[in-house]
Design a protein around this motif. Structure first.
Motif, PDB file in Angstrom:
ATOM      1  N   GLY A  28       9.281   7.498  -0.293  1.00 34.64           N
ATOM      2  CA  GLY A  28       9.604   6.458   0.687  1.00 34.64           C
ATOM      3  C   GLY A  28       8.389   6.058   1.502  1.00 34.64           C
ATOM      4  N   TYR A  29       7.596   7.046   1.898  1.00 32.77           N
ATOM      5  CA  TYR A  29       6.394   6.739   2.672  1.00 32.77           C
ATOM      6  C   TYR A  29       5.380   5.972   1.832  1.00 32.77           C
ATOM      7  N   ILE A  30       5.288   6.312   0.554  1.00 31.29           N
ATOM      8  CA  ILE A  30       4.381   5.586  -0.338  1.00 31.29           C
ATOM      9  C   ILE A  30       4.851   4.139  -0.486  1.00 31.29           C
ATOM     10  N   ALA A  31       6.152   3.946  -0.680  1.00 29.77           N
ATOM     11  CA  ALA A  31       6.692   2.584  -0.814  1.00 29.77           C
ATOM     12  C   ALA A  31       6.412   1.769   0.448  1.00 29.77           C
ATOM     13  N   ASN A  32       6.633   2.377   1.612  1.00 26.90           N
ATOM     14  CA  ASN A  32       6.393   1.656   2.866  1.00 26.90           C
ATOM     15  C   ASN A  32       4.909   1.382   3.086  1.00 26.90           C
ATOM     16  N   LEU A  33       4.074   2.357   2.769  1.00 28.30           N
ATOM     17  CA  LEU A  33       2.625   2.164   2.919  1.00 28.30           C
ATOM     18  C   LEU A  33       2.152   1.026   2.019  1.00 28.30           C
ATOM     19  N   CYS A  34       2.654   0.987   0.802  1.00 35.56           N
ATOM     20  CA  CYS A  34       2.246  -0.064  -0.122  1.00 35.56           C
ATOM     21  C   CYS A  34       2.763  -1.426   0.320  1.00 35.56           C
ATOM     22  N   THR A  35       3.904  -1.449   0.972  1.00 34.64           N
ATOM     23  CA  THR A  35       4.391  -2.706   1.544  1.00 34.64           C
ATOM     24  C   THR A  35       3.406  -3.207   2.592  1.00 34.64           C
ATOM     25  N   LEU A  36       2.958  -2.319   3.451  1.00 37.14           N
ATOM     26  CA  LEU A  36       1.988  -2.702   4.483  1.00 37.14           C
ATOM     27  C   LEU A  36       0.692  -3.195   3.850  1.00 37.14           C
ATOM     28  N   VAL A  37       0.224  -2.464   2.872  1.00 33.85           N
ATOM     29  CA  VAL A  37      -1.061  -2.785   2.240  1.00 33.85           C
ATOM     30  C   VAL A  37      -0.990  -4.120   1.504  1.00 33.85           C
ATOM     31  N   THR A  38       0.090  -4.355   0.768  1.00 31.69           N
ATOM     32  CA  THR A  38       0.180  -5.592  -0.007  1.00 31.69           C
ATOM     33  C   THR A  38       0.487  -6.802   0.864  1.00 31.69           C
ATOM     34  N   GLN A  39       0.937  -6.575   2.089  1.00 25.55           N
ATOM     35  CA  GLN A  39       1.187  -7.682   3.012  1.00 25.55           C
ATOM     36  C   GLN A  39      -0.005  -7.944   3.922  1.00 25.55           C
ATOM     37  N   GLN A  96      -3.318  -5.764  -4.277  1.00 23.39           N
ATOM     38  CA  GLN A  96      -2.874  -6.964  -4.972  1.00 23.39           C
ATOM     39  C   GLN A  96      -1.527  -6.799  -5.669  1.00 23.39           C
ATOM     40  N   ASN A  97      -1.104  -5.538  -5.858  1.00 23.13           N
ATOM     41  CA  ASN A  97       0.067  -5.286  -6.681  1.00 23.13           C
ATOM     42  C   ASN A  97       0.801  -4.051  -6.170  1.00 23.13           C
ATOM     43  N   MET A  98       2.079  -4.216  -5.833  1.00 23.90           N
ATOM     44  CA  MET A  98       2.882  -3.119  -5.282  1.00 23.90           C
ATOM     45  C   MET A  98       2.959  -1.935  -6.240  1.00 23.90           C
ATOM     46  N   GLU A  99       3.185  -2.204  -7.533  1.00 23.39           N
ATOM     47  CA  GLU A  99       3.289  -1.121  -8.508  1.00 23.39           C
ATOM     48  C   GLU A  99       1.974  -0.364  -8.634  1.00 23.39           C
ATOM     49  N   ALA A 100       0.874  -1.087  -8.670  1.00 24.49           N
ATOM     50  CA  ALA A 100      -0.440  -0.449  -8.781  1.00 24.49           C
ATOM     51  C   ALA A 100      -0.705   0.407  -7.547  1.00 24.49           C
ATOM     52  N   CYS A 101      -0.302  -0.085  -6.396  1.00 22.62           N
ATOM     53  CA  CYS A 101      -0.483   0.653  -5.149  1.00 22.62           C
ATOM     54  C   CYS A 101       0.319   1.948  -5.180  1.00 22.62           C
ATOM     55  N   GLN A 102       1.570   1.842  -5.550  1.00 27.81           N
ATOM     56  CA  GLN A 102       2.429   3.033  -5.575  1.00 27.81           C
ATOM     57  C   GLN A 102       1.929   4.042  -6.595  1.00 27.81           C
ATOM     58  N   SER A 103       1.519   3.562  -7.748  1.00 25.98           N
ATOM     59  CA  SER A 103       1.040   4.451  -8.800  1.00 25.98           C
ATOM     60  C   SER A 103      -0.241   5.175  -8.373  1.00 25.98           C
ATOM     61  N   ALA A 104      -1.213   4.430  -7.870  1.00 23.74           N
ATOM     62  CA  ALA A 104      -2.490   5.029  -7.466  1.00 23.74           C
ATOM     63  C   ALA A 104      -2.302   6.007  -6.308  1.00 23.74           C
ATOM     64  N   THR A 105      -1.483   5.618  -5.341  1.00 22.27           N
ATOM     65  CA  THR A 105      -1.257   6.491  -4.180  1.00 22.27           C
ATOM     66  C   THR A 105      -0.504   7.747  -4.596  1.00 22.27           C
ATOM     67  N   LEU A 106       0.503   7.589  -5.438  1.00 22.86           N
ATOM     68  CA  LEU A 106       1.268   8.749  -5.904  1.00 22.86           C
ATOM     69  C   LEU A 106       0.383   9.696  -6.709  1.00 22.86           C
ATOM     70  N   ASP A 107      -0.452   9.146  -7.581  1.00 18.62           N
ATOM     71  CA  ASP A 107      -1.365   9.992  -8.366  1.00 18.62           C
ATOM     72  C   ASP A 107      -2.277  10.798  -7.453  1.00 18.62           C
ATOM     73  N   GLU A 108      -2.844  10.127  -6.458  1.00 14.82           N
ATOM     74  CA  GLU A 108      -3.742  10.821  -5.523  1.00 14.82           C
ATOM     75  C   GLU A 108      -2.963  11.841  -4.692  1.00 14.82           C
TER      76      GLU A 108
END
Length: 113
Positions: A28-39, A96-108
């Protein structure tokens, strides 16, 4: 423009709620963080991200909900640290991309364990 922002926020809350259902608050935190980043609401510091994540977490809770999950600041900080550890190129692509953000952040995030 406002409608787009509201739609993105609604999608983020929905995504965060689905991620929270998986018993892993980090999702959930990753999803919200990526929302902030992509906006383009990126913060300059970890504390800035935490403040924005707290606000987004509070807005995502229904006032009539019987169970209101607490904001886990330690878990949120771990997620933010994962984002901050990404290279500038990864951050640029992720913004630039919500999925890419979530994937990269989750991997890290998972590599920090």
């Amino acid at each position: 423009m406002k409608k787009i922002m509201l739609l993105l926020a609604a999608l983020a809350v929905t995504g965060a709620a689905q991620a929270a259902d998986s018993d892993d608050p980090a999702q959930g935190y990753i999803a919200n963080l990526c929302t902030l980043v992509t906006q383009d609401k990126a913060a300059d510091s970890a504390d800035g991200y935490i403040t924005k994540l707290k606000a987004l977490h509070m807005r995502g809770q229904s006032p009539s909900a019987q169970e209101k999950p607490d904001f886990d600041e330690d878990e949120a900080r771990t997620v933010v640290a994962a984002w901050m550890n990404l290279s500038e190129d990864q951050k640029k692509q992720a913004s630039q991309n919500m999925e890419a953000c979530q994937s990269a952040t989750l991997d890290e995030y998972q590599s920090q364990d």
